[in-house]
Design an enzyme around this catalytic site. Structure first.
Site, short mmCIF file in Angstrom:
data_model
loop_
_atom_site.label_atom_id
_atom_site.label_comp_id
_atom_site.label_asym_id
_atom_site.label_seq_id
_atom_site.Cartn_x
_atom_site.Cartn_y
_atom_site.Cartn_z
N LYS A 1 22.03 10.34 -18.25
CA LYS A 1 23.33 9.71 -18.00
C LYS A 1 24.48 10.65 -18.36
O LYS A 1 24.63 11.67 -17.74
CB LYS A 1 23.39 8.39 -18.78
CG LYS A 1 22.13 7.53 -18.60
CD LYS A 1 21.99 7.09 -17.15
CE LYS A 1 20.86 6.12 -16.92
NZ LYS A 1 19.59 6.67 -16.56
N ASP B 1 19.63 3.21 -29.52
CA ASP B 1 19.80 3.81 -28.19
C ASP B 1 21.29 4.05 -28.00
O ASP B 1 22.07 3.11 -27.85
CB ASP B 1 19.22 2.85 -27.13
CG ASP B 1 19.33 3.42 -25.71
OD1 ASP B 1 20.17 4.29 -25.47
OD2 ASP B 1 18.57 2.94 -24.84
N ARG C 1 4.08 23.10 -23.37
CA ARG C 1 4.15 21.67 -23.69
C ARG C 1 4.63 21.52 -25.14
O ARG C 1 5.42 20.64 -25.46
CB ARG C 1 2.79 20.98 -23.48
CG ARG C 1 2.73 19.57 -24.03
CD ARG C 1 1.65 18.68 -23.44
NE ARG C 1 0.41 19.35 -23.15
CZ ARG C 1 -0.50 19.73 -24.05
NH1 ARG C 1 -0.31 19.51 -25.33
NH2 ARG C 1 -1.62 20.33 -23.66
N TYR D 1 18.68 -2.31 -21.77
CA TYR D 1 18.20 -1.77 -20.49
C TYR D 1 16.87 -2.44 -20.12
O TYR D 1 15.97 -2.55 -20.95
CB TYR D 1 18.05 -0.24 -20.60
CG TYR D 1 17.38 0.36 -19.39
CD1 TYR D 1 17.88 0.12 -18.11
CD2 TYR D 1 16.23 1.13 -19.50
CE1 TYR D 1 17.26 0.65 -16.99
CE2 TYR D 1 15.60 1.67 -18.39
CZ TYR D 1 16.13 1.42 -17.13
OH TYR D 1 15.50 1.93 -16.02
O1 P1T Z 1 16.11 6.48 -16.89
P1 P1T Z 1 15.69 7.10 -18.19
O2 P1T Z 1 16.23 8.47 -18.41
O3 P1T Z 1 14.21 7.03 -18.39
O4 P1T Z 1 16.36 6.23 -19.37
C1 P1T Z 1 16.08 4.89 -19.62
C2 P1T Z 1 17.26 4.21 -20.25
C3 P1T Z 1 17.28 4.00 -21.62
N1 P1T Z 1 18.32 3.41 -22.24
C4 P1T Z 1 19.40 3.01 -21.56
C5 P1T Z 1 20.53 2.34 -22.27
C6 P1T Z 1 19.46 3.19 -20.17
O5 P1T Z 1 20.56 2.78 -19.53
C7 P1T Z 1 18.36 3.79 -19.49
C8 P1T Z 1 18.35 3.96 -18.02
N2 P1T Z 1 19.27 3.15 -17.34
C9 P1T Z 1 19.48 3.12 -15.99
C10 P1T Z 1 18.76 3.82 -15.11
C11 P1T Z 1 20.54 2.20 -15.56
O6 P1T Z 1 21.04 2.29 -14.42
O7 P1T Z 1 20.94 1.35 -16.36
#
Ligand code: P1T
Length: 381
Positions: free
Chosen positions: A195, A170, A46, A98
């Site tokens: 992504k 972000d 961890r 988001y």
């Molecule tokens: O899904 P995750 O890895 O927990 O990330 C969250 C997140 C944070 N910031 C941005 C700009 C994001 O687009 C996302 C996740 N977004 C999607 C799942 C989506 O389809 O927009």
């Protein structure tokens, strides 16, 4: 080292025991100690894991930062940043972002006494009116999800520095290939690595990168204390995905341009949101702080009828309908019911996000096939 070389090599060494060029998957929870306090730098997975360490060094290098930390998801990375604050603290947050980020700030951390002000950051100077002695964090997403607004990071950083407030950016949509927020004055860069960084729609992961040692220690403490760390296998997949980030991003940008231009000239399309279009409201900011425009394209149809938008989204043959973005395959998303459903409709609409908006993550397939798919789907209305 230039970006492409860093993507492949930064933080990664051949395995000393075998010479394996690929970082092994150290699928272990613990490490044998030769005596109390006598170990090789790893005590418990961890806290640290030898597949995660190269990845954390690699993402730090790509963001021109000193320290990287990886988390079990983008949301877990965001959660760690918010845990730097304490009850009574306030944050100023861009209003288009988001939906999950909006949700964790309002539905999770508000209960613990944090207050978020969601504001339009098109005019960075205007955000100063939301700053008071309790303001401890400015949160910027640029380009924003799903409206592809752009926020001038340097201008916001001037304000955060003047008031001694942390600035977190972000950088998920841009990736470090197209934009480096730390170089523009941010304190923390956050990524949903799920992504473009992973790039193959097979891993959920997040990251933070910082330059200040004290901030790194605080975040590393939270990472270990709260425990939302990625698995060694996922770290391996992420290291592999990142090796082609620059090549994929070039193709995403090319295909994004082809798709945006096609939509822009289609008589049934109303508004096209792509940051590379010269008529984009903040195109000059994209030119100033980014090195390319990427493959995220949103659009609305003339007449603004929800049944038309649904018809188009359900008619695609190459674009898959679903949540997420940034993979090699093209995906079409309906933000109002999917990724941004947790933002109340009135607030979504006040920010300019219509129920009829269609979001495309343009993949790296053949651009002509993507355009033909869009043409046949739009022709159905
Ligand atoms: O899904 P995750 O890895 O927990 O990330 C969250 C997140 C944070 N910031 C941005 C700009 C994001 O687009 C996302 C996740 N977004 C999607 C799942 C989506 O389809 O927009």
């Amino acid at each position: 080292m230039k970006f492409a070389t860093k993507a492949i090599h930064a933080g990664v060494e051949p395995d000393p025991s075998t010479g394996a060029i690929m970082t092994p998957i150290f699928q272990t929870s613990t490490y044998v100690q030769e005596g109390i306090g006598k170990h090789k730098g790893y005590e418990y997975s961890r806290t640290k894991n030898p597949t995660r360490t190269p990845l954390e060094k690699n993402i730090a290098a790509l963001e021109n930062g000193q320290f990287g930390l990886c988390f079990a998801s983008g949301m877990a990375a965001t959660d760690a940043v918010l845990k730097l604050l304490k009850p009574g603290d306030e944050m100023v947050v861009c209003n288009d972002l988001y939906g999950g980020t909006y949700r964790i700030m309002t539905k999770v951390f508000e209960i613990f006494g944090l207050k978020a002000h969601f504001v339009d950051m098109n005019e960075p100077a205007l955000l100063e009116q939301y700053i008071n002695p309790n303001t401890k964090l400015i949160w910027v997403e640029t380009p924003t999800n799903p409206l592809l607004n752009l926020i001038d990071i340097q201008e916001v950083a001037k304000i955060s520095q003047k008031h001694n407030i942390l600035l977190c950016v972000d950088n998920t949509f841009a990736t470090p290939y197209l934009q480096n927020p730390l170089d523009l004055g941010a304190d923390i860069v956050m990524h949903s690595m799920t992504k473009y960084l992973g790039g193959h729609s097979d891993v959920v992961m997040g990251a933070l990168v910082v330059n200040q040692e004290e901030l790194y220690q605080k975040l590393a403490f939270i990472q270990n204390a709260c425990g939302a760390v990625p698995s060694p296998h996922d770290c391996f997949l992420m290291l592999r995905g990142i090796k082609t980030l620059h090549v994929r991003m070039d193709r995403h940008s090319q295909n994004g341009e082809a798709v945006a231009k096609f939509l822009n000239e289609n008589p049934k399309v109303d508004k096209v949101y792509w940051i590379g279009l010269p008529n984009h409201q903040n195109h000059d900011i994209a030119r100033k702080q980014m090195r390319g425009f990427g493959g995220m394209v949103s659009f609305t149809l003339k007449g603004d009828k929800i049944e038309d938008a649904i018809r188009v989204m359900e008619s695609f043959e190459v674009f898959a309908l679903g949540e997420s973005l940034g993979g090699v395959e093209s995906i079409c998303t309906h933000p109002a019911t999917m990724t941004h459903g947790s933002i109340p409709k009135a607030q979504r609409e006040a920010n300019g996000l219509k129920d009829t908006l269609i979001r495309l993550s343009v993949g790296i397939e053949d651009a002509q096939d993507l355009i033909e798919d869009l043409r046949q789907a739009i022709d159905k209305i």
